[in-house]
Design a protein around this motif. Structure first.
Motif, PDB file in Angstrom:
ATOM      1  N   SER A   6       0.825  -1.199   0.000  1.00 15.10           N
ATOM      2  CA  SER A   6       0.000   0.000   0.000  1.00 15.10           C
ATOM      3  C   SER A   6       0.867   1.260   0.000  1.00 15.10           C
ATOM      4  N   LYS A   7       0.484   2.214  -0.828  1.00 17.80           N
ATOM      5  CA  LYS A   7       1.195   3.497  -0.806  1.00 17.80           C
ATOM      6  C   LYS A   7       0.984   4.200   0.531  1.00 17.80           C
ATOM      7  N   LEU A   8      -0.220   4.063   1.096  1.00 19.88           N
ATOM      8  CA  LEU A   8      -0.506   4.682   2.389  1.00 19.88           C
ATOM      9  C   LEU A   8       0.444   4.136   3.471  1.00 19.88           C
ATOM     10  N   VAL A   9       0.598   2.825   3.531  1.00 22.78           N
ATOM     11  CA  VAL A   9       1.535   2.233   4.496  1.00 22.78           C
ATOM     12  C   VAL A   9       2.961   2.655   4.156  1.00 22.78           C
ATOM     13  N   GLY A  10       3.287   2.712   2.866  1.00 25.91           N
ATOM     14  CA  GLY A  10       4.616   3.162   2.444  1.00 25.91           C
ATOM     15  C   GLY A  10       4.923   4.563   2.942  1.00 25.91           C
ATOM     16  N   TYR A  11       3.960   5.457   2.818  1.00 27.15           N
ATOM     17  CA  TYR A  11       4.168   6.829   3.301  1.00 27.15           C
ATOM     18  C   TYR A  11       4.192   6.900   4.824  1.00 27.15           C
ATOM     19  N   LEU A  12       3.391   6.067   5.479  1.00 24.63           N
ATOM     20  CA  LEU A  12       3.445   6.008   6.941  1.00 24.63           C
ATOM     21  C   LEU A  12       4.837   5.582   7.401  1.00 24.63           C
ATOM     22  N   LEU A  13       5.375   4.551   6.761  1.00 22.41           N
ATOM     23  CA  LEU A  13       6.724   4.104   7.106  1.00 22.41           C
ATOM     24  C   LEU A  13       7.784   5.106   6.656  1.00 22.41           C
ATOM     25  N   TRP A  14       7.477   5.869   5.603  1.00 22.28           N
ATOM     26  CA  TRP A  14       8.409   6.896   5.133  1.00 22.28           C
ATOM     27  C   TRP A  14       8.640   7.960   6.200  1.00 22.28           C
ATOM     28  N   GLY A  20      14.967   3.894   7.173  1.00 21.45           N
ATOM     29  CA  GLY A  20      14.883   2.926   6.085  1.00 21.45           C
ATOM     30  C   GLY A  20      13.698   1.987   6.105  1.00 21.45           C
ATOM     31  N   PHE A  21      12.736   2.159   7.003  1.00 23.16           N
ATOM     32  CA  PHE A  21      11.624   1.213   7.116  1.00 23.16           C
ATOM     33  C   PHE A  21      10.833   1.079   5.821  1.00 23.16           C
ATOM     34  N   HIS A  22      10.589   2.178   5.132  1.00 24.50           N
ATOM     35  CA  HIS A  22       9.822   2.101   3.894  1.00 24.50           C
ATOM     36  C   HIS A  22      10.582   1.315   2.830  1.00 24.50           C
ATOM     37  N   ARG A  23      11.889   1.401   2.834  1.00 24.46           N
ATOM     38  CA  ARG A  23      12.677   0.648   1.859  1.00 24.46           C
ATOM     39  C   ARG A  23      12.645  -0.848   2.162  1.00 24.46           C
ATOM     40  N   PHE A  24      12.707  -1.214   3.432  1.00 25.67           N
ATOM     41  CA  PHE A  24      12.550  -2.618   3.799  1.00 25.67           C
ATOM     42  C   PHE A  24      11.169  -3.110   3.380  1.00 25.67           C
ATOM     43  N   TYR A  25      10.151  -2.310   3.639  1.00 21.38           N
ATOM     44  CA  TYR A  25       8.771  -2.670   3.303  1.00 21.38           C
ATOM     45  C   TYR A  25       8.615  -2.976   1.822  1.00 21.38           C
ATOM     46  N   TYR A  26       9.253  -2.214   0.981  1.00 26.21           N
ATOM     47  CA  TYR A  26       9.148  -2.417  -0.461  1.00 26.21           C
ATOM     48  C   TYR A  26      10.165  -3.424  -0.996  1.00 26.21           C
ATOM     49  N   GLY A  27      10.829  -4.161  -0.124  1.00 33.82           N
ATOM     50  CA  GLY A  27      11.714  -5.233  -0.550  1.00 33.82           C
ATOM     51  C   GLY A  27      13.079  -4.775  -1.005  1.00 33.82           C
ATOM     52  N   ARG A  28      13.576  -3.711  -0.411  1.00 34.00           N
ATOM     53  CA  ARG A  28      14.901  -3.176  -0.756  1.00 34.00           C
ATOM     54  C   ARG A  28      15.778  -3.142   0.500  1.00 34.00           C
ATOM     55  N   PRO A  29      16.185  -4.320   0.984  1.00 34.33           N
ATOM     56  CA  PRO A  29      16.902  -4.371   2.261  1.00 34.33           C
ATOM     57  C   PRO A  29      18.296  -3.749   2.240  1.00 34.33           C
ATOM     58  N   PHE A  50      10.266  10.367  -1.052  1.00 29.19           N
ATOM     59  CA  PHE A  50       8.871  10.799  -1.035  1.00 29.19           C
ATOM     60  C   PHE A  50       8.268  10.692  -2.432  1.00 29.19           C
ATOM     61  N   PHE A  51       9.062  11.016  -3.437  1.00 22.17           N
ATOM     62  CA  PHE A  51       8.600  10.992  -4.820  1.00 22.17           C
ATOM     63  C   PHE A  51       8.774   9.617  -5.471  1.00 22.17           C
ATOM     64  N   LEU A  52       9.612   8.763  -4.892  1.00 24.71           N
ATOM     65  CA  LEU A  52       9.873   7.439  -5.457  1.00 24.71           C
ATOM     66  C   LEU A  52       8.929   6.355  -4.933  1.00 24.71           C
ATOM     67  N   ASP A  57       6.295   1.036  -4.918  1.00 26.80           N
ATOM     68  CA  ASP A  57       5.062   0.304  -4.669  1.00 26.80           C
ATOM     69  C   ASP A  57       4.711  -0.595  -5.853  1.00 26.80           C
ATOM     70  N   ARG A  58       4.804  -0.066  -7.062  1.00 32.00           N
ATOM     71  CA  ARG A  58       4.511  -0.863  -8.268  1.00 32.00           C
ATOM     72  C   ARG A  58       5.456  -2.050  -8.370  1.00 32.00           C
ATOM     73  N   ASP A  59       6.744  -1.815  -8.140  1.00 29.04           N
ATOM     74  CA  ASP A  59       7.736  -2.896  -8.225  1.00 29.04           C
ATOM     75  C   ASP A  59       7.451  -3.998  -7.203  1.00 29.04           C
TER      76      ASP A  59
END
Length: 132
Positions: A6-14, A20-29, A50-52, A57-59
């Motif tokens: 979710s983009k919403l969860v991504g931004y919350l973690l951002w 780095g939590f949002h990056r872990f969330y999107y599979g970029r450890p 913020f812009f990425l 999310d799509r990836d």
């Protein structure tokens, strides 16, 4: 393509993205770890992210298997309650969840491992469900 992240969860973690939590969330450890140790590349990378987030999310939606176990729920549980093992119990991993509960996330080492591997763990569980 299913929307398993979710983009919403991504931004919350951002909001905590300098760690780095949002990056872990999107599979970029790897970059999540770099963000963790450099405070989001000295906050510059954090602002750029913020812009990425829409493309990350799509990836992630393409890369990881959807199913009954929600990436969003598991990541929120890991991020905010990880030392209690609730994310592991949510995934049906009761033994390690209880171990985390009594050892503070297996002395925080388990939390670090889960930051690196949670997406793959969920994807494997969802994949098993898919092939039943």
């Amino acid at each position: 393509m299913q929307d398993n992240h979710s983009k919403l969860v991504g931004y919350l973690l951002w909001i905590f993205g300098f760690m780095g939590f949002h990056r872990f969330y999107y599979g970029r450890p790897v970059t999540g770890t770099i963000w963790f140790f450099t405070l989001g590349l000295f906050f510059i990378g954090w602002i750029v992210d913020f812009f990425l987030i829409p493309s990350m999310d799509r990836d992630a939606d393409i890369r990881f298997q959807s199913g009954s176990i929600s990436y969003n729920v598991a990541w929120i549980l890991l991020t905010f309650l990880g030392i209690f093992g609730l994310h592991r119990m949510y995934m049906g991993k009761w033994l390690t969840g209880i171990l985390y509960l009594f050892t503070g996330g297996f002395f925080l080492i388990g939390i670090l491992i889960d930051l690196w591997t949670l997406n793959d763990q969920i994807s494997q569980l969802n994949n098993r469900e898919y092939y039943r």
